[in-house]
Write an enzyme that holds these catalytic residues in place. Structure first.
Site, short mmCIF file in Angstrom:
data_model
loop_
_atom_site.label_atom_id
_atom_site.label_comp_id
_atom_site.label_asym_id
_atom_site.label_seq_id
_atom_site.Cartn_x
_atom_site.Cartn_y
_atom_site.Cartn_z
N GLU A 159 0.46 -9.35 5.96
CA GLU A 159 1.08 -9.20 7.52
C GLU A 159 0.22 -9.93 8.42
OE1 GLU A 159 2.74 -5.30 7.72
OE2 GLU A 159 2.68 -5.05 5.50
N LYS A 168 -2.22 5.07 -2.15
CA LYS A 168 -1.55 5.10 -3.63
C LYS A 168 -2.66 5.66 -4.61
CE LYS A 168 0.84 0.74 -2.67
NZ LYS A 168 0.55 -0.71 -2.76
#
Lengths: 430, 430
Positions: free
Chosen positions: A192, A207
């Site tokens: 990004e 995560k």
């Protein structure tokens, strides 16, 4: 409960949402046979209903008001694929309070607010499913909760961020440096514009917090995970690693030890023959160890429209089946215990150290002495001439307590013969 | 339904049964929290109750009469770990008729009699669970049935027999021949005294039949799977494969094509950079492709007491949870369709051929002509002098219909310049 179809509402229609729409509408007969009823998307929350989306949809399916979905008594399952915490958390909490089952791909929300959301789900007999929140399409949440339920899991090592794995793979194959690969990954859409969450390791940490909480039956919050990104990794480190038979990967590591839970995300040198060493490009994998199963690995695409939508859809089907059989909430939170998370200084690891030293007799001895003084013993040393006055020294330590290592490094950085400590990377030997 | 504990009965107490006993009795608190009730082993069917088993057990737990277990109204779950079809199938069928849920590790029974058993389970609202029947501890049945339910699976490639993978790994690493490695594997207990089911590929074929039936929603029976074992693989083939950048593995391959299902077990040359190429020793892995998830792989220990017991235990926990919530049979057989299984002659593949030919001008041309006449085109050719009169020729074809390849081979074997066709092995390029 016998119904012709179960109505669901989507919060968001970005990349993953579109994938879910495609699977649900494209496989309707297959889904009906598996669930015992059809799945019908009744409403979708979007910002701009007029936007062109490349999907054939009736305008009437769109709403710009979340309440139209979360308060609709006909809608039984809310599929949250908008991401973020604000206002998402509020929508999801309200949906659970209304007794709706929630399927989400939102790792930030589950990692930070899982406890509160599970309590709401339990109080209202709803399912809260989040397979897509970790490692995209790879089944890992359900395997941890159900398939490995007979095991005591002692360790998880994951490559769970596709962007950084793509970048490290490219740096390894082409010998390029971090900045150049980042620019290329950004141009290709793999990284990004603001790559902080990926290259800084925060995405992997969320995560890991989710996986560790399930695997060890004790909640690990994202801010309890030690995090170090890949921004300092250079082509030189990768080349030395290769010379020493290692590959550099960004690892998410959690261990359940007698002294507490270890949870850390950092780049690491991994032996070339480790199953995770062959996980390249945007692929993810989770390698885990259980007392009964031994070691096992789950490998696949950790992100992307369709893989993530695959996981979301599987959760929708399970939620729908549970609604039909009226057994929502049958498998809920599994954080039965409250284990401490260990301070990073108390964990133990091997370390790779690359430093620049004055090239004269006795320098290596002074460095080795400083390590030895803090009980850091060395497993291997490489020394290379850089120019007339400088030598580059690469050391790999035996396993040592992190605190001792940090103390030794402080002293070594101040030795007059040491110009600079260029990098310190942990070494993970299983 | 609220009960303090759910009683189960074991049929058999061999390797896997002992592992199940260890997990269930050793993790009782953990299991109680996950299920919402305890799991209590009430009875175990054995041949000889007096036998020393290295477990602390009350004699009263043993019975030599299956009916004492399958007709006991207190026992809700039957765990079948005795194997074989006779009298096992009869016991399992009776248990299902009595409304008991059945957990089994029996690949032979599920592969051959799955349809009949599922019909019995459905008619009596019982669960029939068999995670342990394929790839030991690796979760694959539940992932296929639930986690990947949004996908159309197009292909499965598995290394699902630990004995042959151990043998091929050893042959690859040490350059030894089949017979020597087999004797060694037998001495170590990795291969049985009668190794036919393993080295002949039948064991893998049964596992493939089970996986293909679930993945493609259409029943594939073991005798519909084309089977070829590894007995003809030589050190020479493995060395040539390496020279061509391949590794030799026993693969279980199933594909769902427009013309029908392909299901075949045979040794194959696999590119060295394929994720399955790194699956060594007794490890198993299943590599699959779905339209949404892309490719994914599940890796771990495919056999052994504790890995297999891990899968059996997970199924017991799920069966117990379903009993508590009175939703037995919620996920049943998923063979909704009836797709044909393709004849092997109509499948297509690449082939490696090693043959001995007279070393004189024009021989290679005559061989190439014979292939070309049957529309078999060649991708690469290696020719090596063996002695003054003989050359060893190794060919790899492009993808070709199996029928054409077999026809060409018949003709080539009869060419006067060809002394013998030493081996033909398929090449799997994804």
């Amino acid at each position: 409960m016998s119904v012709d179809s179960i109505k669901i509402g989507l919060l968001g229609l970005g990349t993953v949402g579109r994938g879910v729409y495609r699977i649900i509408t494209g496989n309707s007969e297959n889904i009906r046979r598996r669930v015992g009823a059809g799945i019908e998307i009744k409403k979708i929350l979007v910002r701009n209903p007029a936007k062109e989306r490349g999907l054939e949809m009736q305008q009437a399916i769109f709403t710009t008001t979340a309440e139209e979905i979360i308060n609709d008594p006909e809608i039984k399952i809310i599929v949250e694929v908008m991401g973020g915490l604000e206002p998402t958390l509020d929508y999801v909490a309200k949906a659970l309070k209304n007794g709706k089952s929630v399927v989400t791909a939102n790792k930030d929300m589950i990692a930070a607010q899982g406890k509160m959301l599970f309590e709401l789900a339990d109080a209202n007999q709803a399912d809260l499913l989040f397979e897509a929140s970790v490692a995209g399409g790879i089944p890992i949440i359900r395997p941890l909760k159900q398939c490995l339920a007979g095991n005591r899991i002692s360790q998880i090592i994951g490559i769970v961020n596709g962007t950084t794995n793509y970048m490290l793979t490219k740096m390894t194959r082409e010998g390029t440096d971090f900045e150049a690969v980042l620019r290329e990954a950004q141009a290709l859409g793999y990284a990004e514009a603001d790559p902080t969450a990926d290259v800084g390791g925060l995405d992997a940490a969320r995560k890991l917090a989710i996986m560790a909480s399930i695997a060890f039956n004790s909640r690990v919050l994202p801010d309890e995970v030690y995090v170090e990104g890949i921004t300092k990794i250079t082509a030189a480190d990768i080349a030395y690693a290769k010379e020493l038979n290692y590959i550099v990967k960004l690892l998410a590591i959690a261990k359940d030890t007698a002294a507490g839970i270890e949870a850390r995300v950092h780049p690491a040198l991994l032996p070339l023959d480790h199953p995770l060493a062959a996980v390249n490009d945007v692929y993810n994998a989770i390698y885990l160890t259980g007392d009964a199963i031994g070691d096992a690995m789950f490998y696949g695409r950790g992100a992307g429209e369709m893989p993530t939508a695959s996981a979301v859809t599987a959760d929708i089907l399970n939620a729908a089946r549970n609604i039909l059989h009226q057994v929502q909430g049958m498998i809920s939170c599994t954080c039965f215990e409250d284990k401490p998370v260990r301070s990073m200084r108390d964990t133990a690891c091997q370390y790779y150290v690359r430093l620049q030293a004055v090239d004269k007799p006795g320098v290596l001895a002074s460095i080795a002495y400083a390590f030895g003084d803090k009980e850091v013993s060395l497993a291997s040393v490489l020394q290379k001439q850089k120019d007339d006055e400088t030598a580059e020294i690469v050391l790999v330590t035996h396993t040592v307590r992190e605190g001792n290592m940090q103390d030794a490094l402080q002293i070594i950085a101040q030795l007059s013969a040491v110009n600079s400590v260029s990098n310190v990377i942990r070494v993970e030997e299983e």
